[in-house]
Structure formats: C-alpha cells, structure tokens
Design a protein around this motif. Structure first.
Motif, short mmCIF file in Angstrom:
data_model
loop_
_atom_site.label_atom_id
_atom_site.label_comp_id
_atom_site.label_asym_id
_atom_site.label_seq_id
_atom_site.Cartn_x
_atom_site.Cartn_y
_atom_site.Cartn_z
N VAL A 365 -55.34 -59.51 -81.68
CA VAL A 365 -54.08 -59.99 -82.26
C VAL A 365 -54.16 -59.97 -83.78
O VAL A 365 -53.20 -59.58 -84.47
CB VAL A 365 -53.77 -61.41 -81.73
N LYS A 366 -55.32 -60.37 -84.34
CA LYS A 366 -55.50 -60.36 -85.80
C LYS A 366 -55.41 -58.93 -86.34
O LYS A 366 -54.76 -58.68 -87.36
CB LYS A 366 -56.86 -60.96 -86.17
N VAL A 367 -56.07 -57.98 -85.64
CA VAL A 367 -56.05 -56.58 -86.09
C VAL A 367 -54.63 -56.02 -86.01
O VAL A 367 -54.18 -55.31 -86.92
CB VAL A 367 -57.03 -55.74 -85.25
N CYS A 368 -53.90 -56.34 -84.92
CA CYS A 368 -52.52 -55.87 -84.78
C CYS A 368 -51.64 -56.42 -85.89
O CYS A 368 -50.78 -55.71 -86.44
CB CYS A 368 -51.96 -56.29 -83.42
N GLU A 370 -52.58 -57.23 -88.85
CA GLU A 370 -52.95 -56.52 -90.08
C GLU A 370 -52.35 -55.12 -90.11
O GLU A 370 -51.82 -54.67 -91.14
CB GLU A 370 -54.47 -56.45 -90.18
N VAL A 371 -52.41 -54.40 -88.98
CA VAL A 371 -51.87 -53.03 -88.93
C VAL A 371 -50.36 -53.03 -89.14
O VAL A 371 -49.81 -52.14 -89.82
CB VAL A 371 -52.24 -52.38 -87.58
N LEU A 372 -49.66 -54.02 -88.57
CA LEU A 372 -48.21 -54.09 -88.70
C LEU A 372 -47.77 -54.66 -90.04
O LEU A 372 -46.56 -54.67 -90.35
CB LEU A 372 -47.63 -54.94 -87.57
N GLY A 373 -48.71 -55.16 -90.85
CA GLY A 373 -48.39 -55.72 -92.16
C GLY A 373 -47.63 -57.02 -92.08
O GLY A 373 -46.72 -57.27 -92.90
#
Length: 592
Positions: A365-368, A370-373
C-alpha cells in the motif's frame, strides 16, 4: 572269453501336456451377441478337452467390451496374470479383432507373452505368434483390424448425426429434474424445485459457493445421494435442456481408439431442437443467467461476494505462472496480511512459483501510494490508473499503468519483523518463561534447567551413536563463552530420582516438586524445590568410551592413506618442507 554287455529296455518318455486356454470377446450387448459368446466358450472348451496332448486351463471371456483398449477387459487382464504365474502355455482365440483392435496393444501383449514362452494362436488368420513371420503378419492384420474399428465408429457416428439432424437424441441421457418415460422426458416435481431454487439463488446475486453451502446445510443431495458441489451447480445453470429445448452433440469422441471425449467448441455442428419436452426454466430467465455468468466471469474474483476481495484482487499477477496473487491473513503472530502466488494451491510436483516469497500488504500500500503520487492511498484512483502489477522477482513490483508506462519498485517483506511489537514481545516472553522455549514436544526438564553463569535456559539436543541409537543431552542455549557442562538426560533422570527419594524417575513428581535445576559449575548442580528447600549434587560427566578398530577398518584406512599420497602430493609436501626449513632455519620444528 567274449565280452558281454547288457542293453537295458528303453523307457518311453511321457510327453508333458500343454496347458491351453482360450479367449473370447463380444463388444455389443444383444441377444445375438450373447449367443455368440456362449457359442465361443462352448466351442473352445470342447476343442481343448478333446485333444489328448492338451490340459484344459479355462476359457476367458469379456462380454460387451470394446477391443480398442485393455483397461476395462477384466478377463483379459486375469488371463495375462495367469500367464505370468505359469498357468498357461497356449492361448487360442478366434481372430485378431477378438484379441485386440489396437495395433500397439496387440503387439505389446504378444511380445510380452512370447517372452514368457506363451504362444497365441489366431484361428481365422492361421497365425501362431511363435512362428518366424508371425509378428510381421500380426502387424499387418492388426492394422486392418484397427482401421476396421475406425470404419465401424465412423458409420455409427454418421447414423447418430443423421438422427440428430432429425431432432432425435443419442440415447436416454441422465438429467436431474427429469426422467424418461419411453422416449419422452417427464418432470420430476421434487427435483424440479431444487433446479428452480438454484436458478433463483443465482438471480438473487448469490454465488455458487453460497448455494452449495445452503443445500448442504439443509441436507439436500443429488439423485445419487452425493453433496451438491460447485461443478454440479454450474452444470445445472448452463444446461439448456431445462428450457424445454435440446442442444444435441454438445460433446464428441475425438478418437475411437483412445475413446477421448471432448467438449464441442465448434469442431462439429450442433443441433438445436425446440419444444421437445416440458420446461422447468423459461428461456428468457436462462438467457439472462448466461449473460450474468459471463459478466461475473469477466470480473473474476470480484464478482464472488463470498470472497474477501479488495482493490488488489485480480490485479497482482505472476508473469511465470499466469496466476493472480491471493490475499492471506495470519492471526497467530498479530495481524499479518500478505499476498502470495495462486500456484501455491497446486499440489503437483514442479508447479511451484519460481518467484516465491510473499508481498507484505502494508508495504505494498505504501509503494502504491508513492507510485501514484498521493499523500494517502485511494482505491478509486488505484483502480483507475493501474492496469495490473507484475511480480518479476522476489520483493519487486512492476506497475503497468493504464496509460501504458511501466514503473518498477522494491517492496520488502517486513511482516515478521513488524509483528514483534513491545506488547507481543512481552506476551511471548511471559509464555516462554512459563512453558519453556519449546512447548510442543516439551519434557519435564523444559524451562527447568537454568545456567547460573549466563542466565540462559538449557535446551534439549539429540546425538546419534555409532550403534544406531540416540542419546538426549541438555545444553546451555548460550553456545559461545559458556563452560556449563552437557547433561545427559538418562543420568540426569537418575540424579533427580535420587534427590526426590524415588526408586525410579517420575516426570509428574518432578514437575510437582521441583521448581528449577541450577547449573552452578561444570561439576555442581542445585535442585531447588517449590517449598524453598535446595539440594546440591556433584555432576560427573560419563567417560567417553571408544570402540577399537577392526582389522578391516585398519586395512581400509591404510589403503586410503596410500591412495592420498600420490607422487604429485609427495612433491608438494617436499617443496613445503623445504620452504619451512628455509624460513625458520635450524628451529623449523614447532616447539612443544
């Protein structure tokens, strides 16, 4: 004086009788064929018993069984087993087609029997398997028999398809909800109610799994008394027969030899016959159910309400297995959520995922985010912008965005580390102090033996002896820097029994009276009772007794030493010693 020589009378040799059996088979169930089988059995029984050189070994007969394979031919397999046991020398059969219509099966069987010394005689073709040209003739004629079987199959199929074109089904098939009365399908009321209920549940939005559980809870079974399962319910929901119409040639046999049945997916024409029997479900309802099933199939797991789905369901893919990742939870170590490849459910050897490992849910969830800004994760934005996520290697996520770009990010699995909160550490510590470090398979000594010098508990270890037996030892958990002795369990039990004043060690009495055993030094133990008393005892480690070498072991060792000292090895050692003498001078030998 003349030489006399007595000539003994020759004893006539008794010829050993051959053990002869016969094999008969018919493939169609009819009164005429039944008479044919009976005639074959009678003929061969009389033929064998009339021959004075033959011993009757029986007649093996398979009725109403195809000759294209040997799987269902029980009598044929029993005959081969008797050949293996040496009960048969010769097998008589009417023709090659009666023995087998499959060329491969025929030749393999004849060769197998030939190796056993059993001869097969085909009367119609006048072939004996032991003759020089017998196998060549068998190959040629068996091919004809196999092609004849194909030709018969094609003729039968032609007749079936002609009847289908006229709207006549191929036989009286079984279908839940109906029974046959003559050539008419008649509704079975109590079964029809279950069919209607299955359709209504689906229309109400229930999954097939929910319907399965509902029917099981009420004790409702199939016609054969079996539990309703997902596959049965799917067959009911997709069977157009319930609309009062028939769809003919939904399946077909692709090969008359292997008898492999396939679903007709357009390879052959199908025939739709309307209004052939009373309907249980109206056509409009049936068509709507098919459309709904297609919609749910497109949605995948998201369409199944009985599953715990999220925005990640069906989005995380394994590029190697082609499977979606599945959501899992563990509550024994706190609330751990993770995703792993769906191939893990497969039990077949070699089907494991080459990526392996799991994906920690919180970290993903944290990585997602970050990717979605984003500052905070939003499911709607994720579903809109992310097409799917590939896992090319362990702890790596490859985001395939809806606009076509690809973003690769690391996602470490820290679930086990994160679950060790201060509260859980305190809980586990208390449990271990109370029950020991190994509550599963623990003994009365677990958690009771304490090392005074380092404060650690003793742990149990097992050592294999040379005679194949095993000896249990208790050792301090601190391996480095602790000089506490290793306590052999059988000697420790003897000492504990002596301290407790018992003739033999009793684990229950030890647990009841002893609070702990303190290891004070390499030679002193202190037993601390629960009532406050203490008793000290000296620990004498048992001497290790070796076994003398046998002459065989000595000879083997000498040979291994000789083999190790090759000329190359000798040269290397010589060079090494010269170098030592050169470096150390006169004092090249090590001082003792």
């Amino acid at each position: 004086m003349p030489n006399l020589r007595k000539i003994e009378a020759a004893v006539p040799a008794i010829r050993e009788k051959k053990k002869v059996a016969a094999y008969a088979r018919v493939s169609m169930q009819s009164e005429r064929m039944l008479h044919s089988l009976s005639a074959q059995v009678s003929y061969y029984s009389g033929l064998i018993q009339k021959n004075p050189d033959w011993e009757y070994a029986g007649v093996y007969a398979d009725d109403f069984i195809s000759g294209t394979n040997t799987v269902k031919r029980d009598e044929f397999k029993r005959m081969l087993a008797d050949c293996e046991a040496g009960k048969i020398d010769i097998i008589l059969t009417k023709s090659i087609s009666r023995f087998a219509r499959n060329t491969v099966d025929l030749l393999e069987t004849v060769r197998r029997l030939k190796d056993l010394g059993v001869e097969v005689r085909f009367e119609k073709e006048r072939i004996r398997s032991m003759d020089g040209d017998g196998e060549l003739m068998l190959t040629i004629l068996a091919s004809f028999a196999q092609e004849e079987s194909r030709s018969i199959s094609d003729n039968v199929k032609w007749g079936i398809r002609k009847r289908m074109q006229n709207g006549i089904p191929n036989g009286h098939f079984r279908i839940y909800g109906y029974r046959w009365e003559g050539d008419e399908l008649v509704i079975v009321p109590e079964e029809a109610e279950i069919v209607k209920r299955i359709f209504q549940n689906f229309l109400d939005g229930k999954s097939r799994l929910e319907t399965e559980r509902e029917l099981a809870a009420e004790g409702i079974t199939t016609r054969d008394g079996c539990r309703w399962v997902d596959s049965n319910i799917k067959v009911v929901l997709t069977n157009v027969t319930y609309t009062g119409n028939l769809l003919l040639q939904k399946e077909f046999i692709s090969d008359p030899i292997s008898k492999q049945r396939k679903k007709n997916r357009g390879e052959l024409p199908q025939y739709y016959v309307e209004d052939t029997h009373p309907a249980i479900i109206d056509k409009a309802t049936f068509d709507f159910v098919q459309e709904e099933m297609a919609r749910r199939r497109e949605l995948g797991a998201l369409a199944n309400k009985s599953l715990n789905t999220s925005c990640f369901t069906g989005k995380i893919k394994c590029p190697y297995c082609g499977q979606s990742y599945m959501h899992n939870k563990r509550t024994d170590r706190g609330d751990m959520e993770f995703w792993n490849c769906g191939s893990k459910k497969k039990k077949k050897k070699g089907t494991g995922c080459p990526v392996g490992g799991t994906i920690n849910h919180k970290n993903m969830v944290k990585v997602c985010t970050e990717v979605l800004g984003l500052d905070k994760f939003d499911e709607a934005i994720f579903l809109e912008k992310v097409d799917h996520i590939d896992v090319p290697e362990r702890y790596t996520l490859e985001f395939h965005m809806a606009d076509g770009c690809v973003v690769t990010k690391d996602c470490l699995n820290t679930g086990h580390r994160d679950c060790w909160t201060p509260e859980r550490r305190a809980e586990v510590s208390m449990k271990r102090r109370k029950n020991g470090t190994n509550p599963i398979g623990a003994s009365c000594f677990t958690g009771k033996i304490k090392c005074v010098s380092c404060g650690c508990n003793f742990r149990k270890a097992t050592r294999n002896c040379k005679d194949g037996s095993k000896v249990s030892h208790w050792r301090c958990a601190e391996h480095n820097g602790c000089d506490s002795p290793s306590l052999r369990e059988d000697l420790l039990e003897q000492m504990a029994a002596e301290v407790l004043g018992l003739d033999a060690f009793d684990a229950a009495a030890f647990r009841e009276k002893i609070d702990r055993v303190e290891v004070l030094s390499s030679s002193e133990l202190r037993f601390c009772f629960k009532d406050g008393r203490t008793v000290s005892r000296n620990w004498q480690p048992p001497e290790r007794v070796g076994r003398p070498w046998t002459e065989e072991q000595r000879a083997k060792f000498k040979e291994s030493i000789k083999g190790a000292y090759t000329p190359e090895r000798r040269r290397q050692m010589s060079e090494h010693m010269k170098q030592l003498r050169k470096e150390r001078g006169d004092k090249w030998r090590k001082e003792k």
